[in-house]
Structures are given as structure tokens and as C-alpha cells.
Design an enzyme around this catalytic site. Structure first.
Site, mmCIF file in Angstrom:
data_model
loop_
_atom_site.group_PDB
_atom_site.id
_atom_site.type_symbol
_atom_site.label_atom_id
_atom_site.label_comp_id
_atom_site.label_asym_id
_atom_site.label_seq_id
_atom_site.Cartn_x
_atom_site.Cartn_y
_atom_site.Cartn_z
ATOM 1 N N CYS A 1 0.844 -1.124 0.089
ATOM 2 C CA CYS A 1 0.052 0.009 0.189
ATOM 3 C C CYS A 1 0.719 1.300 0.096
ATOM 4 O O CYS A 1 1.705 1.206 0.266
ATOM 5 C CB CYS A 1 -0.791 -0.067 1.181
ATOM 6 S SG CYS A 1 -2.457 -0.819 1.658
ATOM 7 N N ARG B 1 1.696 1.262 -5.816
ATOM 8 C CA ARG B 1 2.241 0.185 -4.533
ATOM 9 C C ARG B 1 0.934 -0.164 -4.615
ATOM 10 O O ARG B 1 0.798 -1.502 -3.450
ATOM 11 C CB ARG B 1 2.631 0.952 -3.271
ATOM 12 C CG ARG B 1 3.516 1.601 -3.909
ATOM 13 C CD ARG B 1 4.002 2.250 -2.585
ATOM 14 N NE ARG B 1 4.471 1.522 -1.397
ATOM 15 C CZ ARG B 1 5.442 0.916 -0.731
ATOM 16 N NH1 ARG B 1 6.744 0.615 -1.845
ATOM 17 N NH2 ARG B 1 6.104 -0.213 0.098
ATOM 18 N N TRP C 1 -3.764 -1.528 -1.503
ATOM 19 C CA TRP C 1 -4.072 -3.420 -2.053
ATOM 20 C C TRP C 1 -4.335 -3.817 -1.048
ATOM 21 O O TRP C 1 -3.825 -4.667 -0.267
ATOM 22 C CB TRP C 1 -2.922 -3.368 -2.431
ATOM 23 C CG TRP C 1 -2.411 -4.886 -3.180
ATOM 24 C CD1 TRP C 1 -2.580 -4.948 -4.697
ATOM 25 C CD2 TRP C 1 -2.434 -5.869 -3.057
ATOM 26 N NE1 TRP C 1 -2.896 -6.082 -4.898
ATOM 27 C CE2 TRP C 1 -2.883 -7.240 -3.928
ATOM 28 C CE3 TRP C 1 -2.460 -6.557 -1.795
ATOM 29 C CZ2 TRP C 1 -2.430 -7.487 -3.685
ATOM 30 C CZ3 TRP C 1 -2.769 -7.855 -1.229
ATOM 31 C CH2 TRP C 1 -2.343 -8.514 -2.255
ATOM 32 N N GLY D 1 1.102 -3.166 5.350
ATOM 33 C CA GLY D 1 1.386 -3.947 6.245
ATOM 34 C C GLY D 1 0.566 -5.345 6.757
ATOM 35 O O GLY D 1 -0.954 -4.856 6.365
ATOM 36 N N GLU E 1 10.763 -16.202 -17.427
ATOM 37 C CA GLU E 1 11.160 -14.377 -17.603
ATOM 38 C C GLU E 1 10.052 -13.582 -18.524
ATOM 39 O O GLU E 1 8.961 -12.844 -18.214
ATOM 40 C CB GLU E 1 12.464 -13.691 -17.255
ATOM 41 C CG GLU E 1 12.146 -12.309 -17.431
ATOM 42 C CD GLU E 1 11.704 -11.361 -16.930
ATOM 43 O OE1 GLU E 1 11.818 -11.875 -15.260
ATOM 44 O OE2 GLU E 1 11.295 -9.983 -16.383
ATOM 45 N N LYS F 1 6.454 -11.420 -17.407
ATOM 46 C CA LYS F 1 6.702 -10.092 -18.255
ATOM 47 C C LYS F 1 4.638 -10.217 -19.347
ATOM 48 O O LYS F 1 4.454 -10.070 -18.800
ATOM 49 C CB LYS F 1 7.438 -9.824 -19.482
ATOM 50 C CG LYS F 1 8.630 -9.286 -18.737
ATOM 51 C CD LYS F 1 8.127 -8.314 -17.938
ATOM 52 C CE LYS F 1 8.261 -8.244 -16.627
ATOM 53 N NZ LYS F 1 9.055 -9.291 -14.798
ATOM 54 N N GLU G 1 1.694 -11.380 -16.497
ATOM 55 C CA GLU G 1 1.401 -9.872 -15.545
ATOM 56 C C GLU G 1 0.624 -8.975 -16.231
ATOM 57 O O GLU G 1 0.385 -7.766 -15.212
ATOM 58 C CB GLU G 1 2.795 -9.480 -14.710
ATOM 59 C CG GLU G 1 3.721 -9.086 -15.037
ATOM 60 C CD GLU G 1 4.588 -8.923 -13.964
ATOM 61 O OE1 GLU G 1 4.487 -8.799 -13.082
ATOM 62 O OE2 GLU G 1 5.615 -8.799 -14.416
ATOM 63 N N HIS H 1 7.836 -34.399 -22.235
ATOM 64 C CA HIS H 1 7.779 -34.919 -20.814
ATOM 65 C C HIS H 1 6.133 -34.333 -20.491
ATOM 66 O O HIS H 1 6.098 -34.696 -18.908
ATOM 67 C CB HIS H 1 8.512 -35.217 -19.930
ATOM 68 C CG HIS H 1 10.031 -35.231 -20.320
ATOM 69 N ND1 HIS H 1 9.973 -36.921 -19.835
ATOM 70 C CD2 HIS H 1 10.928 -34.401 -20.502
ATOM 71 C CE1 HIS H 1 11.467 -37.100 -20.171
ATOM 72 N NE2 HIS H 1 11.308 -35.607 -20.740
ATOM 73 N N LYS I 1 4.177 -3.247 -6.694
ATOM 74 C CA LYS I 1 5.234 -3.028 -7.027
ATOM 75 C C LYS I 1 6.379 -3.662 -6.155
ATOM 76 O O LYS I 1 7.121 -4.637 -6.874
ATOM 77 C CB LYS I 1 5.930 -1.357 -7.535
ATOM 78 C CG LYS I 1 6.917 -1.169 -7.833
ATOM 79 C CD LYS I 1 7.002 -1.663 -9.104
ATOM 80 C CE LYS I 1 8.981 -2.456 -9.421
ATOM 81 N NZ LYS I 1 9.010 -2.313 -10.835
#
Ligand code: AGP
Length: 609
Positions: A2, A27, A75, A102, A481, A485, A488, A504, A604
Site C-alpha cells: 500500500c 504500490r 492494495w 502491512g 521471465e 512479463k 502479468e 514429458h 510493485k
């Protein structure tokens, strides 16, 4: 997770405070609110949704001036992202406002006890419990009430507290969640992260673990949780405002993709001088480094992929056994690191809860801790024995780009530094690798020049139902990666896989509706990748090949190709593959009209578990 913003000073326009909060929106952005005081009255306004909506609702009040204020962008962890659960939370008695970042792990237990004392609750949030807990201790000093309350809290919390009985004070608390104070001519600005105060302040005070700050009009008092008065240490803010702006790019993410050649050059300028690797600032002696038997690297998300690339390079050049694990797994494993082991934690923000916890576990087990981090004042850096600063500058886009490749180049350089000390890399070879490393910014620019071509390829692939990213060896983490990218920011299901695993199971996925991105630079595994592509082609998979120019063998099987410069040391190719796949992900997301800088459900910095 947050964003907290606050102010204590003579007066400032509410619009300035809202802009400060907006710089923290990356955030968390599912709800927001403000409480402010202007020597006569209090204003409190909260909203679900983004800050833009709060601004609209405040209307003309944005021009009013206030002397004390707390703001928050959320958030959601406990309680749905609705207006009722937005911060600030007001206590049931004594009118105390709290903003919180938190998780309070014992909030249910505290809530039960407060209810027995007659406190009523309107929400399911842990933050409202904090407000009532402070109120339950309040007599005539808000800082004393806060000091008593925080001793009862378990978990991670950064707090801003404002009491209607003492409106000329803002109390700030830091424990396992970042909080700093910008020092400006017009007063003090409280913030969760540096970008929020850059345009306003010249100096910054980083609150440390278990500290309480009391902000008044012209002074700050600092205390430990135990009540000990502490010295206030101001540090100069070096980063300029323009670095934190979009500079004409449509999104921060695109700006940050294009900044990579520059920030990688900055990294080379710091750690490679006249072909000499320079880690003199490391507080790890050469004697200690020479004796390292094992290396453990933990991180989350993109930083974990950087760790994984480093594993291949470190094992090859230092002959040291390297284990990598996600921080969220490492911290709960029944596994001990030994005293002689090097524990590396990688993090862009330096505030990721799981990585901080993994680091603390390693320290308890007496391992030396080295962090690779983009924020010098962060918790991770403060908790480490030594750290390597990645000079990527503020990374605002939630999807990490320049921080990733800066982590990589610093890890490559650190690895060669270690190999030099252990004498496990021939001098001539080291010189050639360093020479090629020095050209990476130039090679990245060549890929950035393909942006229009990559955008056209992205258009052809944007409607695909799902993506499989395949790589081998040091480019297996590149596949992980690339998949992260894409997923998300475009929300398209995407998975990174070691290409050797196709038979497999994953090959069952292949048909004409699947896009397969194959990372196949001309290295020792190229032939294997070529066979993988033929198997995929035979099953009508749509192939996007990431290959070197003048490729003859793979190109005929690929539906599309993105070219990356051929290197003499292909183990450096993750630095180039990353740029190509960032541009691919960005262009696909743009085609789909996605949010890009602030993807849904993400933040973030994941400062809670
Ligand atoms: C990367 O694109 C993601 N946003 C996310 O996985 C991120 O890498 C992860 O949360 C770790 O963050 P850190 O580097 O700040 O620790």
C-alpha cells in the site's frame, strides 16, 4: 503493498498532497483516502477505486490548504477493496485516524479484547484494529498511546497516526514495512517510498526498524519502540524529479525498457573501470570470498529469474555449487545454510517480505548475506552484511524490466570478480567476456530499434489463447521471465519451460491455437532447440523464434522471428533476450488495451506475505 503519504507543516494545498499520493499509486490502487486538518476543521474523504476518482470527489477542496494530513492508496489484504475498508480508519472512541501498510498477524485476538472493552468495529480490516488499539491507550499524548499500542502488534506495519485531540502532530511508525520522511522548506512529507517526495524535498530521513517519529511544524522527534530518544539523520536526495517521470513515453514500462542501455552502461561505469572489476566497496574480504564453498540465492518473481541466470554463470566460472530458490519457499524449508556459505538476496525494492524473511533466516544461521538491490535505503540493504547497488533508478512500472537486466549485469560482474579471486577463470577469457559485456548496451539498442517489427509480430500473436516460452541452459530462466512479463501485463496464460521437458508433458498442449516462443541463440544447445521446434511445427504450433541473424536451420520452421545479435559468449544472451521479450509483452498488452503500468491485482512491492 500500500502507499502511505502524509504532511506536517505550516500549510500546503490538498492538490499537492494528492499528487504525492499519486506517485505511490503503483504500490496499490484498489481504494484510497485522505484525512486533513486546517487549524479549524478536519476533512476526511475515502473512495474505492483509483486516486483520480478521489480527486474528482474532492473538487474545489483541492485548493484548500492544510497543516496536517494523512493519505493512503490501498492494495487489499484484509477486507474487500470497497470504500468502507479504505484508509484512513477512525477509532471508535477518541477520534484517532490511522493509515497502515502491512499485515497485523494477531489482529483477530486484539479485536476480541477491544470488543470486550466496548470498542465497536465497522470493518474486517486489521488497520481498524490498530486505530482502536491506539485509542484504548490514549490519555493525553498520541505518541505515548502509539508507543504502547505498537508493543502489542505482531506482523509488519508502517503507520501514520493523527489525533483530533492533538492535530498539530503526525506520528509515524516503521516495523518491517518501509517509511521515510522528506524534509522540505514547506514542511515534512511522510511517504512509503522515495519517488513520492522527490519533487518536494531536498533531504530524506529513512525510518529504521522499530522507530517512531513525531512530526510537528518545525521539528521531528525520533524514538525507539522502547521510548529511547534517537538522533535524526538526514540524507541528501540524489535522484532528480525528471528520472521519475515518463519523459514522453506512453507508459513507465516502455520508458524503463528503453532506459536499459543507459542504466547498464551506468553499472559498467561503476563496477568496471579500464577492464578492471571494481567491487572495492564490498564488505566481504577476499579471504572470505576465496573460501566460499556454497552459494544460495533467493528472490521473488523477476529477481528470482535473475538469480537463476546467475546460477549457470557462477557454476561455470567459479566452480562453486549454487542453489537458487524462491524466497517464499526457502524461508520455510528445513534447510540450513552453513557459516561458510554466501547467501545472496536479490530485490528491486528491497522491501519484499518473503525475501527479507529468507535473509533473516540465513543471518540467524550465521551465513554472510549479500544483497543485490535497487534502493539504497531499503530494509534489505540495511539488514545485509554487504550489498551491490543496481543503479537502475526508480522503476515505476509494476512489471520489472531495467531492474532485471541491471541485476543481471551486476551479477555477471560479481561472478567474474569472484572467479578472479578464486583463480577459476583464465585471465585472457575473463578479458574477452568483459569486452563483450561492455558491448551489451550497444547490442540492446540494436534490439530496441526493432520495436516496430516486434509490435507487428505481437499483433499477429495477441489473440493466441496461451503462450509457452521455451529455453535451455542459461536461457531457461529467460523463458520463465518472458512468460512472467507477458502474463502479468496482458493477463494471457503463459508458462516458461525447459525445452528438454516438452516430451514429458507440455507437448500435449501444442496445436494451432498455441503460441510457442523458442529462445534459440547459436550456443551449445542450439541443435537441441532446433529439434524442439521441428516437433512443435509438426503439431501446428505457432512459433516465434528468438534467434541470431542469418539463422538457416530454425528460420524455415518459425512463423515469426526476432533477431538478437550473435555473441561470442552466448551465456550473456539473457541480457538481450530479455529486451526482445519485454517489447513483445508490452506490444501484446498494448494491442489488448491493457493497463500495463498498473496491472490488476498486482503491486510493485510485495511487502506482505
Ligand atoms: C516483476 O515483473 C514482478 N512485478 C514481480 O515478480 C517482482 O519481480 C517481485 O515481486 C520481486 O520484487 P522485488 O524485486 O522488489 O523483490
Amino acid at each position: 503493498m500500500c502507499g502511505i503519504f502524509g504532511y506536517k507543516g505550516k500549510e500546503v494545498k490538498l492538490s499537492c498532497l494528492i499528487e504525492g499520493l499519486k506517485r505511490l499509486e503503483y504500490r496499490g490502487y484498489d481504494s484510497c483516502g485522505v484525512v486533513s486538518y486546517n487549524l479549524e476543521k478536519f476533512l476526511c474523504q475515502k473512495n474505492s477505486g483509483k486516486i483520480q476518482k478521489l480527486k474528482k470527489d474532492l473538487g474545489a477542496k483541492l485548493n484548500d490548504k492544510y497543516s496536517s494530513a494523512l493519505l493512503h492508496t490501498r492494495w487489499a489484504t484484509h477486507g474487500k477493496p470497497v470504500k468502507l475498508n479504505a484508509h484512513p480508519h477512525k477509532s471508535f472512541k477518541k477520534n484517532i485516524y490511522v493509515v497502515h501498510n502491512g499485515i497485523i498477524e494477531n489482529h483477530l485476538d486484539l479485536k476480541k479484547k477491544l470488543k470486550k472493552k466496548g470498542y465497536k468495529f465497522k470493518t474486517d480490516t486489521d488497520s481498524e484494529v490498530v486505530a482502536n488499539l491506539i485509542a484504548s491507550f490514549y490519555k493525553n499524548s498520541i505518541e505515548k498511546a502509539v508507543a504502547s499500542a505498537v508493543k502489542k502488534l505482531k506482523g509488519a506495519f508502517a503507520l501514520g497516526v493523527l489525533s483530533e485531540s492533538e492535530p498539530d502532530k503526525i506520528v509515524a511508525v516503521r516495523h518491517r514495512s518501509p517509511l521515510l520522511i522528506g524534509v522540505a522548506d514547506k514542511g515534512f512529507f511522510l511517504a512509503s517510498d522515495l519517488p513520492a517526495v522527490i519533487p518536494l524535498a531536498k533531504e530524506v530521513i529513512y525510518l529504521k526498524e522499530k522507530q517512531i517519529a513525531v512530526l510537528e511544524e518545525n521539528k521531528i522527534k525520533l524514538y525507539s519502540f522502547e521510548g529511547k530518544k534517537l538522533r535524526v539523520k538526514k540524507e541528501k536526495i540524489e535522484i532528480k524529479t525528471e528520472e521519475a517521470k515518463k519523459k514522453g513515453f506512453k507508459h513507465f514500462m516502455l520508458k524503463e525498457i528503453y532506459e536499459q542501455p543507459k542504466v547498464l552502461q551506468d553499472s559498467l561505469d561503476i563496477y568496471l573501470k579500464d577492464s578492471k572489476i571494481n567491487f572495492d566497496q564490498l564488505k566481504l574480504t577476499k579471504k572470505y570470498l576465496k573460501g566460499i564453498k556454497n552459494i544460495f540465492i533467493t528472490a521473488c518473481g523477476t529477481a528470482f529469474h535473475a538469480a537463476y541466470v546467475a546460477k549457470y554463470f557462477l557454476e561455470r566460472h567459479t566452480k562453486i555449487k549454487v542453489e537458487v530458490d524462491t524466497s517464499s519457499e526457502f524461508r520455510y524449508r528445513d534447510f540450513n545454510v552453513s557459516k561458510g556459505d554466501l547467501f545472496i538476496a536479490i530485490s528491486q525494492s528491497g522491501e519484499t517480505a518473503d525475501t527479507l524473511a529468507a535473509l533473516k533466516k540465513a543471518k540467524q544461521q550465521k551465513a554472510k548475506v549479500l544483497s543485490i538491490c535497487n534502493v539504497i535505503g531499503s530494509s534489505l540493504v540495511r539488514e545485509s552484511d554487504s550489498f551491490i547497488y543496481t543503479p537502475a533508478g526508480p522503476e515505476i512500472g509494476v512489471a520489472s524490466t531495467k531492474a532485471y537486466t541491471t541485476q543481471l549485469i551486476c551479477l555477471y560482474l560479481f561472478c567474474l570478480h569472484l572467479a578472479t579471486i578464486k583463480n577459476t577463470v583464465p585471465k585472457e577469457e575473463r578479458k574477452k567476456i568483459l569486452k563483450e559485456l561492455s558491448k551489451i548496451p550497444f547490442y540492446q539498442r540494436k534490439i530496441l530499434k526493432q520495436n516496430k517489427k516486434i509490435a507487428a509480430i505481437a499483433k499477429k500473436f495477441s489473440k493466441m489463447g496461451c503462450f509457452l516460452f521455451l529455453g535451455r541452459g542459461i536461457n531457461f530462466p529467460s523463458a520463465l521471465e518472458g512468460a512472467l512479463k507477458l502474463k502479468e501485463i496482458s493477463y494471457i496464460p503463459a508458462e516458461g519451460y525447459p525445452a528438454g521437458e516438452m516430451k514429458h508433458g507440455p507437448i500435449a498442449l501444442i496445436d494451432e491455437y498455441r503460441a510457442v516462443v523458442c529462445i534459440a541463440p547459436k550456443d551449445h544447445l542450439y541443435e537441441k532447440m532446433a529439434s524442439n521446434l521441428q516437433e512443435i511445427k509438426a503439431r501446428k504450433g505457432k512459433i516465434l523464434a528468438i534467434i541470431n541473424p542469418a539463422d538457416k536451420e530454425i528460420l524455415p520452421f518459425a512463423d515469426q522471428a526476432i533477431y538478437i545479435p550473435r555473441l561470442n559468449y552466448q551465456e550473456l544472451s539473457p541480457l538481450l533476450v530479455a529486451v526482445a521479450l519485454q517489447l513483445l509483452a508490452y506490444s501484446v498488452a498494448r494491442n489488448l488495451g491493457a493497463e500495463i503500468d498498473q496491472p490488476r491485482n498486482l503491486a510493485k512491492s510485495v511487502t506482505v506475505e
